[in-house]
Structures are given as structure tokens and as C-alpha cells.
Scaffold this motif. Structure first.
Motif, PDB file in Angstrom:
ATOM      1  N   ASN A  54       0.732  -1.149   0.144  1.00  0.00           N
ATOM      2  CA  ASN A  54       0.160  -0.027   0.274  1.00  0.00           C
ATOM      3  C   ASN A  54       0.987   1.259  -0.057  1.00  0.00           C
ATOM      4  O   ASN A  54       1.293   1.736   1.140  1.00  0.00           O
ATOM      5  CB  ASN A  54      -0.837  -0.138   1.194  1.00  0.00           C
ATOM      6  N   THR A  56       0.604   4.607  -1.175  1.00  0.00           N
ATOM      7  CA  THR A  56      -0.156   5.759  -0.560  1.00  0.00           C
ATOM      8  C   THR A  56      -1.536   5.633  -0.503  1.00  0.00           C
ATOM      9  O   THR A  56      -2.037   4.735  -0.748  1.00  0.00           O
ATOM     10  CB  THR A  56       0.440   7.101  -1.591  1.00  0.00           C
ATOM     11  N   LYS A  57      -2.002   6.866  -0.220  1.00  0.00           N
ATOM     12  CA  LYS A  57      -3.745   7.111  -0.076  1.00  0.00           C
ATOM     13  C   LYS A  57      -3.712   8.141  -1.189  1.00  0.00           C
ATOM     14  O   LYS A  57      -3.335   9.483  -0.984  1.00  0.00           O
ATOM     15  CB  LYS A  57      -4.069   7.494   1.230  1.00  0.00           C
ATOM     16  N   THR A  99      -5.940   2.262  -7.919  1.00  0.00           N
ATOM     17  CA  THR A  99      -6.651   2.957  -6.780  1.00  0.00           C
ATOM     18  C   THR A  99      -7.729   1.828  -6.305  1.00  0.00           C
ATOM     19  O   THR A  99      -8.725   1.873  -7.151  1.00  0.00           O
ATOM     20  CB  THR A  99      -6.749   4.089  -6.935  1.00  0.00           C
ATOM     21  N   SER A 102     -11.201   2.312  -1.518  1.00  0.00           N
ATOM     22  CA  SER A 102     -10.872   3.202  -0.317  1.00  0.00           C
ATOM     23  C   SER A 102     -10.155   4.289  -0.401  1.00  0.00           C
ATOM     24  O   SER A 102      -9.605   5.114   0.445  1.00  0.00           O
ATOM     25  CB  SER A 102     -10.297   2.333   0.752  1.00  0.00           C
ATOM     26  N   ARG A 104      -6.795   3.727  -1.377  1.00  0.00           N
ATOM     27  CA  ARG A 104      -5.553   3.219  -1.060  1.00  0.00           C
ATOM     28  C   ARG A 104      -5.018   2.833  -2.454  1.00  0.00           C
ATOM     29  O   ARG A 104      -5.502   2.159  -3.433  1.00  0.00           O
ATOM     30  CB  ARG A 104      -5.728   1.924  -0.043  1.00  0.00           C
ATOM     31  N   GLY A 238      -6.734  -2.712  10.462  1.00  0.00           N
ATOM     32  CA  GLY A 238      -6.628  -1.125   9.910  1.00  0.00           C
ATOM     33  C   GLY A 238      -7.153  -0.312  11.047  1.00  0.00           C
ATOM     34  O   GLY A 238      -6.637   0.555  11.275  1.00  0.00           O
ATOM     35  N   THR A 371      -1.007   2.814   9.134  1.00  0.00           N
ATOM     36  CA  THR A 371      -0.793   2.113   7.865  1.00  0.00           C
ATOM     37  C   THR A 371      -2.029   2.608   6.775  1.00  0.00           C
ATOM     38  O   THR A 371      -2.840   3.379   7.176  1.00  0.00           O
ATOM     39  CB  THR A 371      -1.012   0.577   8.075  1.00  0.00           C
ATOM     40  N   GLY A 372      -2.066   2.077   5.688  1.00  0.00           N
ATOM     41  CA  GLY A 372      -2.994   2.709   4.640  1.00  0.00           C
ATOM     42  C   GLY A 372      -2.516   3.555   3.468  1.00  0.00           C
ATOM     43  O   GLY A 372      -3.112   4.421   2.878  1.00  0.00           O
ATOM     44  N   GLY A 373      -1.132   3.483   3.571  1.00  0.00           N
ATOM     45  CA  GLY A 373      -0.376   4.556   2.650  1.00  0.00           C
ATOM     46  C   GLY A 373       0.339   5.608   3.526  1.00  0.00           C
ATOM     47  O   GLY A 373       1.325   6.093   2.644  1.00  0.00           O
ATOM     48  N   TYR A 374      -0.147   6.087   4.403  1.00  0.00           N
ATOM     49  CA  TYR A 374       0.493   7.330   5.267  1.00  0.00           C
ATOM     50  C   TYR A 374       1.800   7.232   5.792  1.00  0.00           C
ATOM     51  O   TYR A 374       2.507   7.796   5.478  1.00  0.00           O
ATOM     52  CB  TYR A 374      -0.636   7.629   6.278  1.00  0.00           C
TER      53      TYR A 374
END
Length: 398
Positions: A54, A56-57, A99, A102, A104, A238, A371-374
Motif C-alpha cells: 500500500n 499511498t492514499k 487505486t 477506499s 488506497r 486497519g 498504515t493505509g499509505g500514510y
């Protein structure tokens, strides 16, 4: 003992922040060396990408930054490298991205290894030297000391980027042992993006491995919507990771506990209205299943905290189920850590205020993100920002 000379920028640490710093510094045509203590670089990055990288967001910069604790100091880095830049950078390395619903962003093949191979290839084209099994052991005046397979090495560089990582996943090289070489007060490490322990009953323990979704988790005025997994020891996943900073604070302060909204798509009034429908001789469990679709692991959670109340109190429990968290899991199980070098110890270029020419990047700095790209994007952002600044500093010393 061997002394290495004529190095413009020495980057210590071969994770995402360190590789980004080396790329940014080498863009000026400088002689850059990466030293990593492990036999190969970016081991934690590869492990994180095994279940899907993952990267980024895909969201607006202001929304992205709200998820980064410490972003006010990191804003210059995130101005230069946010979600849009992260996607462009990966595509520049030949990675096709997609993408999810969500927001992500992932490589199409979901793996970290193709991106890492392409990245190391590009660094080699910029004549970045990679030294593995080089363990940094501190300073000799302004020079760097390393234990290596060839014996002790002394490196004099015009500038230095430290990207030494946090203190989780020690087997992959991130154990926080570098802290003993710092002559400034450091913030103690804490596990982040980590599971939390709950003393499950035998009935709930039988739900191990089940995903609870969708739910909203709340601690005080903080909340996150998503899903979590029931484990043998408690909860992870998550939504839990997004709340780990708030949960740590609550546990330390013995303040507000964790509440779970089992039906985030319905208001309290809507839940109350459905519960008030006549059920005749139908059991309460069947009524909950029919009017609210509460079954399986959610139904088990609802009963975990005690006998089901009657009337409005039942709707309140469904919308704010108290879940007694005992403690965080051990730090070495955490995906990342908060703590390390205080942000007050660095300037806007990420240079240590007490060591001119020495810059810090990545997880060794005291910031936090879920997490989640951040997490990965911010590590990259700090690396590129520190690397550019280190390159400018080295040029000024030529």
C-alpha cells in the motif's frame, strides 16, 4: 582500520527513507554512499509489501496530513512529496498502479520487490554505492565509524543522512540500537500500528480470525471507521492501527476506553426504531438478526461485555460497545514505532540542530502515522527532503 574519503553524502540506513535520501542527493551528481547493517537493503519494506504494498492514499493533501501526527514539522517534506508525487515516482520506476475503492494505492502486481529492484537499479545508474553489513558504531569527531566484514571503517563525508528506522521488527534490522550514539534526549519508543490485548471469554475466543466490519472505533474524540480482526490475544487490523496512538494515550492516562460502533451506517435513532419493532415470541438473537443483521462475530461481541440490556440501553450498546483493552502488544510486533529523535531537535531541512551537516529521516524521527499509505509515503517524503538538503549542504562544502 580503513579510512574512506571523498564521499559527499553518506546515508546510513537502506530502508525507504534512506534510499529516497540517496536518490535525492545523487540527483546533484554527488558521490553518495548508503551503509546498511543488514545483508540486503529494505528488508522491512519487502516484508510490509508481502501482503500487498500500500504505497499511498489518494486523497487531498490536507486530508492526508491529518493522519500524520507531527505533520506541522514535516509539512515542508509533505509539500514536496505527497500522494500525487508518490504515485508519479512509482510509475517512473515502471510500476503500474491501481487505486482501490477506499482510495488506497497499490502496484498492480501488489508486490514491493519489483519496485525495489527498479529503484536499486536507478540508484546504481546514479553511481550510488551500496555497502551492506556495515554497522554504524558512532562518531570519531565528525567522521563515522562502521564495523564491517573488512574490519573497522572510518568514513568522512561532507554531509550525513541518518535513516536508522524505529524499534520494531528487530529481525529485519530495526531495533533502535542506534540510540546509544546520540548525545541528545530522545523520546522513548512506543509500538504503533500494533494489536491490543483483550481478555476474551471462551465463547469470543472461538471467533479468532474473524473480521469485524464495518465498524467505527472511538476513543474520546478520536475515531476510525473500517475493520479489525479478532485474534487469540485481542484485536488487530486497519481500524485498530489507525487508533493506536489514541489507545496508547488512553491506557497511560487510564482515561476513556475503546468503544465500538457495530452499525456505523445507522444512527442511534434508526437502531432504536428497528429494535422497537414487535418480535412476538421470536428470541432476541433472532430479532437482532432480522431487524439489524447482527450475526456471527458482531453478535458475539455484543454479548461479550455482559448480558444484553433491554430497551434503549441495547441500542446504546450496539452503537457504543465498551471493549476493555488491557495493553498493547510487545513493541517488536508493531508495524512501526513512535518515538526517537524529537521533532524539536531538527530544523526545517531535517538537520540536527546540535550537529550541522547531519540530517534525519524516516521512522527514527518522533512522528506517527497509520498504515493505509500514510506511513510509507511519509517515510519517503522525509527521505527525499533530507536528501535534497544534505546534497545542498555537501555542495556548499566542496
Amino acid at each position: 582500520m580503513t579510512r574512506s574519503a571523498d564521499i559527499d553524502v553518506c546515508v546510513i540506513g537502506g530502508g525507504p527513507a534512506g534510499l529516497a535520501a540517496a536518490e535525492a542527493a545523487a540527483a546533484n551528481g554527488l558521490h553518495v554512499m548508503i551503509a546498511d547493517r543488514m545483508p540486503s537493503p529494505a528488508r522491512k519494506f519487502l516484508m510490509a509489501g508481502k501482503s500487498g504494498l500500500n504505497l499511498t492514499k489518494d486523497e487531498q493533501p490536507d486530508a492526508f496530513r491529518r493522519h500524520v501526527d507531527g505533520h506541522a514539522v514535516l509539512d515542508p517534506a509533505l509539500d514536496e512529496f505527497g500522494p500525487v508525487e508518490a504515485m508519479a515516482w512509482a510509475e517512473g520506476l515502471g510500476q503500474r498502479l491501481f487505486t482501490g475503492s477506499s482510495g488506497r494505492v497499490f502496484p498492480v502486481d501488489m508486490k514491493a520487490s519489483p519496485l525495489l529492484r527498479a529503484w536499486l537499479g536507478r540508484l546504481a545508474q546514479h553511481n550510488v554505492a551500496l555497502r551492506t553489513k556495515w554497522n554504524w558504531t558512532g562518531w570519531r569527531d565528525s567522521a563515522l565509524l562502521f564495523d564491517t566484514p573488512q574490519g573497522q571503517q572510518v568514513v568522512a563525508a561532507r554531509s550525513v543522512v541518518l535513516a536508522l528506522g524505529g524499534a520494531s521488527w528487530a529481525r529485519l534490522g530495526s531495533d533502535g540500537s542506534w540510540t546509544k550514539y546520540f548525545d541528545l534526549p530522545l523520546t522513548p519508543f512506543q509500538g504503533s500500528n500494533v494489536g491490543f490485548e483483550v481478555n476474551w471469554s471462551p465463547v469470543m475466543a472461538a471467533q479468532e480470525g474473524q473480521a469485524v466490519k464495518p465498524v467505527t472505533l472511538r476513543v474520546g474524540d478520536k475515531q476510525a471507521t473500517g475493520e479489525f480482526i479478532v485474534t487469540g490475544y485481542g484485536i488487530e487490523g486497519g481500524a485498530v492501527y489507525a487508533m493506536s496512538a489514541a489507545l496508547r494515550t488512553a491506557l497511560r492516562a487510564q482515561g476513556a476506553g475503546l468503544e465500538v460502533d457495530l452499525l456505523p451506517d445507522l444512527s442511534l435513532d434508526a437502531v432504536s426504531d428497528r429494535l422497537s419493532r414487535k418480535r412476538g415470541k421470536t428470541s432476541l438473537s433472532t430479532h437482532l438478526r432480522k431487524v439489524l443483521k447482527l450475526t456471527g462475530v458482531k453478535a458475539a461481541l455484543l454479548r461479550e461485555v455482559g448480558p444484553l440490556p433491554k430497551g434503549p440501553a441495547l441500542a446504546q450498546r450496539i452503537k457504543a460497545l465498551p471493549l476493555p483493552i488491557q495493553r498493547a502488544r510487545p513493541i517488536d510486533e508493531a508495524i512501526s514505532t513512535a518515538g526517537g529523535v524529537p521533532l524539536a531537535a531538527i530544523d526545517t531541512n531535517m538537520m540536527l540542530k546540535n550537529r550541522p551537516g547531519v540530517f534525519c529521516a524516516g521512522e527514527m524521527l518522533d512522528w506517527d502515522a497509520p498504515t493505509g499509505g500514510y506511513l510509507i509515503t511519509t517515510c519517503l517524503a522525509t527521505g527525499f527532503h533530507a536528501g535534497r538538503a544534505a546534497g545542498r549542504y555537501a555542495v556548499s562544502r566542496l
